[in-house]
Enzyme design. Structure first.
Site, PDB file in Angstrom:
ATOM      1  N   LYS A 291       0.779  -1.307  -0.072  1.00 40.53           N
ATOM      2  CA  LYS A 291      -0.012   0.032  -0.063  1.00 40.53           C
ATOM      3  C   LYS A 291       0.795   1.267   0.009  1.00 40.53           C
ATOM      4  CE  LYS A 291      -0.560   0.028   5.037  1.00 40.53           C
ATOM      5  NZ  LYS A 291      -1.540   0.014   6.138  1.00 40.53           N
TER       6      LYS A 291
ATOM      7  N   TYR B 249      13.682  31.444   3.357  1.00 39.10           N
ATOM      8  CA  TYR B 249      12.528  32.137   3.798  1.00 39.10           C
ATOM      9  C   TYR B 249      12.693  32.366   5.263  1.00 39.10           C
ATOM     10  CZ  TYR B 249       9.755  30.870  -0.216  1.00 39.10           C
ATOM     11  OH  TYR B 249       9.057  30.690  -1.645  1.00 39.10           O
TER      12      TYR B 249
END
Length: 714
Positions: free
Chosen positions: A379, A606
């Site tokens: 999965k 940033y």
């Protein structure tokens, strides 16, 4: 990059096969011994074309590798080569009076589809038709039945080829082959001849009957001797219409090709292209050699002496091929100059080590109780490793059961040719029952109400019952015996498994061990009550990765191996009972794309979260949090390896880039590899360490790898 070691034996034998093809069309020994020439050109050399067909099958239609795109690419490439070859030989066809024949149009169609517009070009349409038929048979029926079907086609072809003398004595068969020969001059074509060799090549890639090198060599020797006997006997009896197809050619080719796969080393891509050019161009070189001999009065030497003629054609064909390939590579390199040294390094990439995956499968199986099967949990794109790549690889290792979270994950695996049971662990809307049935997926039943909704859709779907023994997520309560019995007795529902999930099996704290044992006891008590009701429980599974590592004594039918399959634990603080030699399968890498000199007091990124305290050298990497790098590794909380050295991540990790401080290491340059997960020289950054620094578990880290990252299989 598909293999760390390539099939060198296959590449080298391409050269042998190419020269055997030339031998077929020049008869090298005819000046000295007709029998010897027959053995060389009509028996030994008959392995050449099947070898080329098996090579294509080996790389094209392995059960776990084939897909529509790959087949289309092969067909498109082969048709293009065929078209170019047809154009090349138009002058010779004009000279031979090809276009002056009666019934020109139907004959051209026949030649285009089966016989080739020149005697050696039949191989190309045969490859196209054979590939499509073999691919179709394997996809629809599996390898064993596909081999039976294509072998039956081959037998039909045999009696129109080497055994035709028998067929022509039987009126019914003679009439049948009469019709066949109106469509194709030979049964050595893409219908009767080629498909079985494509299937054999795919089977060897799939390794269902892998034997040792010694046994393979013995099988090759025996089959070659028997092939010689068969060919000489048929020749003596005079029953051959043509001599391309022998019964013993099939086992001979199987053992020959199987033996070649043991010879591994560096790839020889140059040989692949060169041998194709030799195959295509050698008839032209026959004409050139004969013309040259006639002009210079050297026919006695260059034509009538069969060995010299063969050598002259081989040398001219090889020279032309080498020059052509060098020119082709030169053009290709000039067009890709900026990319040549950074294949699979554009931005960021994941490396998947299939050798480690194979090792993990073996180690886990050895730790499992006898009779227990490994269910590969794939999965979330196989925890970021690539669901198809992982499923295909473990399928080749004999794994027949898989677990996914959602129906679309299961459908994707089926569309890629993955067989075996695929269990959907999560919820599927009952309205999609038709898809569950169509793709033969197994659905988890999470409640009696859900089972009823699913049963009423009109499709008998394979299911596993999920039992809630304490996690309180999905499943029937362990105390709901009556509800579970109703489902087991419902003829509209096919229950083929029952399982539970242990929610603290990763912990060895006393209270957690006690809770886990309570869960296990509750599940087994439920199974006993089912037996008391006169029903034998379907196959059971309890253990996930940590269930096996901490409770290996449990007797179950399956172990759902997730994180352990990929060679890592969820946390560095875990200390399971079983200390298995599991090896990491995934590495995450990027590259330095820019070097930036930053002065003391200047900031990076940033929020100006990093301010240089000294003149610094900053390397910018083309990877960010959209690629799965946790943002909370920013500001020196995370590290990267470059040139074997550990360097800190500085500033905030951006969506697409991040910065590292390389001031303290030498010779960092644009294009160098940066390892975020994996090993560089003697240093390593494991996924479990990275996840722990990010305040999460390895499962989450790996399953959130960005979908835009290139995945490289090694």
């Amino acid at each position: 990059m598909n293999h760390t070691k390539y099939y060198k034996g296959i590449d080298i034998f391409r050269v042998v096969a190419a020269f055997l093809i030339i031998a077929i069309h020049t008869s090298p020994l005819s000046s000295y011994s007709q029998t010897g020439d027959f053995i060389l050109t009509r028996i030994i050399s008959r392995v050449a074309v099947p070898f080329f067909l098996m090579t294509s099958g080996f790389f094209l239609i392995s059960k776990y590798n084939y897909n529509d795109d790959k087949l289309r690419a092969f067909v498109k490439k082969t048709v293009l080569i065929y078209a170019v070859s047809i154009v090349i030989y138009i002058p010779i066809n004009i000279y031979n009076g090809y276009f002056a024949m009666d019934h020109l149009l139907p004959n051209i169609i026949k030649d285009l589809l089966f016989d080739g517009t020149l005697y050696h070009l039949w191989y190309l349409p045969a490859s196209v038709i054979g590939a499509m038929l073999a691919w179709l048979f394997v996809k629809k029926t599996g390898f064993k039945k596909a081999l039976m079907i294509t072998s039956a086609f081959y037998v039909i072809g045999l009696f129109g080829d080497s055994y035709y003398g028998i067929s022509e004595k039987l009126p019914l068969l003679k009439a049948f082959y009469g019709y066949v020969f109106q469509v194709s001059d030979y049964t050595r074509n893409g219908v009767f001849f080629a498909p079985v060799f494509f299937v054999l090549g795919g089977m060897i890639a799939d390794k269902p009957f892998r034997t040792s090198l010694k046994k393979s060599l013995i099988g090759l020797l025996v089959s070659v001797l028997l092939l010689f006997s068969e060919g000489l006997l048929l020749h003596r009896l005079g029953v051959q219409r043509h001599d391309s197809m022998y019964i013993l050619l099939l086992p001979c080719m199987y053992f020959l090709f199987h033996t070649l796969t043991f010879w591994k080393g560096h790839q020889r891509a140059f040989l692949r292209t060169a041998t194709l050019v030799i195959y295509i161009i050698h008839p032209m070189m026959i004409v050139v050699v004969r013309l040259f001999a006639k002009l210079l009065g050297l026919q006695t030497l260059l034509v009538e002496n069969s060995v010299v003629h063969y050598l002259a054609v081989s040398i001219t064909s090889t020279s032309f091929a080498v020059l052509s390939v060098l020119a082709l590579y030169k053009v290709k390199n000039s067009n890709t100059k900026t990319k040549a040294s950074v294949i699979n390094k554009e931005r960021a990439w994941i490396e998947i080590d299939l050798n480690n995956l194979s090792h993990n499968v073996k180690v886990l199986r050895k730790a499992m109780p006898e009779g227990c099967e490994l269910m590969a949990v794939v999965k979330a794109d196989a925890y970021g490793h690539g669901s198809f790549e992982v499923s295909a690889a473990v399928s080749r290792m004999g794994v027949k059961s898989f677990a996914v979270a959602a129906i679309d994950e299961g459908i994707a695996l089926r569309r890629h040719g993955i067989e075996g049971e695929i269990l959907i662990l999560g919820y599927t809307n009952p309205a999609r029952a038709r898809e569950l049935y169509k793709y033969k997926l197994t659905q988890t039943l999470i409640s009696l109400e859900y089972a009823g909704f699913l049963a009423n859709q009109g499709y008998k779907i394979k299911t596993h019952i999920k039992v809630d023994t304490g996690m309180h997520r999905l499943g029937f309560a362990a105390s709901d015996v009556d509800d579970i019995l109703k489902v087991l007795r419902d003829k509209k529902i096919y229950v083929c498994g029952i399982f539970t999930h242990l929610c603290v099996s990763d912990s060895l704290k006393a209270e957690d061990v006690s809770f886990t044992k309570m869960q296990i006891s509750s599940f087994y008590q439920l199974l006993e009550r089912i037996r008391m009701a006169g029903i034998e429980p379907p196959p059971i599974h309890i253990q996930s990765s940590y269930g096996l590592l901490n409770y290996p004594e449990l007797k179950c039918d399956y172990v759902r191996a997730g994180i352990a399959l990929y060679g890592v634990l969820s946390s560095p603080h875990d200390n399971p009972h079983l200390h298995l030699d599991l090896r990491p399968v995934l590495s995450l890498k990027s590259q330095v794309i820019l070097m930036r000199a930053v002065r003391s007091g200047e900031s990076v990124g940033y929020g100006r979260s990093f301010v240089a305290k000294r003149d610094s050298l900053i390397a910018i990497l083309s990877i960010g949090y959209a690629d799965g790098v946790p943002r909370n590794l920013s500001s020196e909380n995370g590290e990267v390896l470059i040139g074997g050295y550990t360097v800190p991540i500085v500033g905030r990790i951006c969506m697409d880039q991040l910065a590292v401080d390389v001031t303290d290491i030498r010779d960092v340059a644009v294009g160098m590899t940066a390892t975020l997960i994996g090993t560089d020289n003697s240093n390593s950054l494991s996924a479990v360490m990275v996840a722990d620094k990010a305040g999460t578990i390895t499962n989450e880290l790996l399953s959130r790898m960005g979908t835009r990252i290139i995945r490289s299989i090694t």
